[in-house]
Design a protein around this motif. Structure first.
Motif: not given
Length: 168
Positions: A45-48, A67-76, A58-63
């Motif tokens: 949450n802090d990184e996002a 989670l069983a993933a490399d990234y979380v893409i936050h899609a606004a 727009e979108v932003a990517a975080t670690d």
């Protein structure tokens, strides 16, 4: 491009990138965002929020932390200010920008919820149709495996029917 429809909890999925249904502040509150935040065991949450606010669509990517993933893409797909409602254009733009960011990150696999239809208040069936249309039209440079995820059995049936109808 081809995609599959699955049912389940997005925080339990495995992919190169998982997609968060975000608001423009990128603050991770409830729904998809809450499920992902609780499962990360990290400061997602802090990184996002450090990458926001972003413009609608727009979108932003975080670690992805634990989670069983490399990234979380936050899609606004919804504004976090004012009325907080998603629009057809914000859903389409957020979906397209998510796919483009996944390509930039050289992701092969992606799990995408129906953006804008939870707390953002947009009609689920219409939102599912908009996202499926964007997926069918997109030509990816790296993503080969997309799962559109529905949480409930009812939502799964709706998305599957829409995807089948658009594909035929």
């Amino acid at each position: 491009m081809e995609f599959s429809v699955i049912q389940g909890d997005i925080a339990q999925q495995e992919a190169d990138a998982l997609v968060n249904a975000a608001g423009t502040s990128l603050r991770m509150g409830s729904g998809v965002a809450g499920a992902l935040r609780r499962a990360t065991n990290g400061p997602i949450n802090d990184e996002a929020m450090s990458k926001g606010p972003v413009e609608l669509g727009e979108v932003a990517a975080t670690d992805a932390y634990d989670l069983a993933a490399d990234y979380v893409i936050h899609a606004a797909a919804m504004p976090h200010y004012g009325d907080g409602r998603a629009t057809p254009e914000s859903i389409r733009t957020a979906t397209r920008n998510t796919l483009e960011r996944a390509d930039e990150l050289e992701c092969r696999s992606l799990v995408l919820p129906i953006l804008g239809t939870g707390a953002a208040g947009f009609d689920f069936e219409t939102g599912a149709r908009l996202i499926c249309e964007e997926l069918w039209q997109y030509e990816s440079t790296s993503v080969t495996d997309i799962d559109v995820i529905a949480y409930s059995a009812e939502e799964y049936e709706i998305v599957t029917e829409i995807a089948d109808r658009l594909h035929s």
